[in-house]
Scaffold this motif. Sequence first.
Motif, PDB file in Angstrom:
ATOM      1  N   ARG A   1       0.858  -1.180   0.000  1.00 41.12           N
ATOM      2  CA  ARG A   1       0.000   0.000   0.000  1.00 41.12           C
ATOM      3  C   ARG A   1       0.893   1.228   0.000  1.00 41.12           C
ATOM      4  O   ARG A   1       1.903   1.272   0.705  1.00 41.12           O
ATOM      5  N   THR A   2       0.519   2.217  -0.785  1.00 42.44           N
ATOM      6  CA  THR A   2       1.347   3.405  -0.873  1.00 42.44           C
ATOM      7  C   THR A   2       0.531   4.683  -0.749  1.00 42.44           C
ATOM      8  O   THR A   2      -0.590   4.757  -1.234  1.00 42.44           O
TER       9      THR A   2
ATOM     10  N   ASP B   1       1.485   0.650  -5.874  1.00 44.94           N
ATOM     11  CA  ASP B   1       1.394  -0.582  -5.080  1.00 44.94           C
ATOM     12  C   ASP B   1       2.066  -1.740  -5.804  1.00 44.94           C
ATOM     13  O   ASP B   1       2.828  -2.503  -5.213  1.00 44.94           O
TER      14      ASP B   1
ATOM     15  N   LYS C   1       5.349  -3.947  -4.686  1.00 45.74           N
ATOM     16  CA  LYS C   1       5.228  -5.392  -4.520  1.00 45.74           C
ATOM     17  C   LYS C   1       6.241  -6.123  -5.403  1.00 45.74           C
ATOM     18  O   LYS C   1       6.916  -7.049  -4.952  1.00 45.74           O
TER      19      LYS C   1
ATOM     20  N   TYR D   1       4.676  -0.835   3.004  1.00 46.35           N
ATOM     21  CA  TYR D   1       3.995   0.462   3.003  1.00 46.35           C
ATOM     22  C   TYR D   1       5.004   1.562   2.726  1.00 46.35           C
ATOM     23  O   TYR D   1       6.137   1.510   3.200  1.00 46.35           O
TER      24      TYR D   1
END
Length: 143
Positions: free
Chosen positions: A29-30, A37, A41, A66
């Motif tokens: 999550r950004t 995102d 990942k 994050y």
Amino acid sequence: MISRLIPSLLAVIAMFAAGHAAAFDITARTDNVLMTDEAMKARALEIAAEIGSNIPDDPRIRVSVYSRALESQFEGSLIYLHRVQLTKSFSSTPPYPFAGYLPLRSVERYGVAAEDGMREKFDEALRVFFKQMLTVDPEADPE
């Protein structure tokens, strides 16, 4: 003929290597406009494949990534926070009911830097986290 097989063989090897790194569940999550995102990942999985880890393939265990970045008062700089966590699902009954994921291990990097420095610190957080995960014995009793 053999020269045509080499790219296919390399693709199969890369697929197996990526599959090994993705044995655990990872979420990203950004709140950082410079990183998506999916890019976070992908970078986490790339570094996990490079370093390795002892994270078990268990639906109750996941890795959370994050990132947050805000404009700094200093021109060309960003205030950033990067966090990589190993979390595990727990549930309990009354008198203290709980159901959710609790952090087991966490690595954070934060500060003020230009875009390149911020990205370097993101990679550093991932590398430190996955190096820590090499030292964890997933079968050990956490007493």
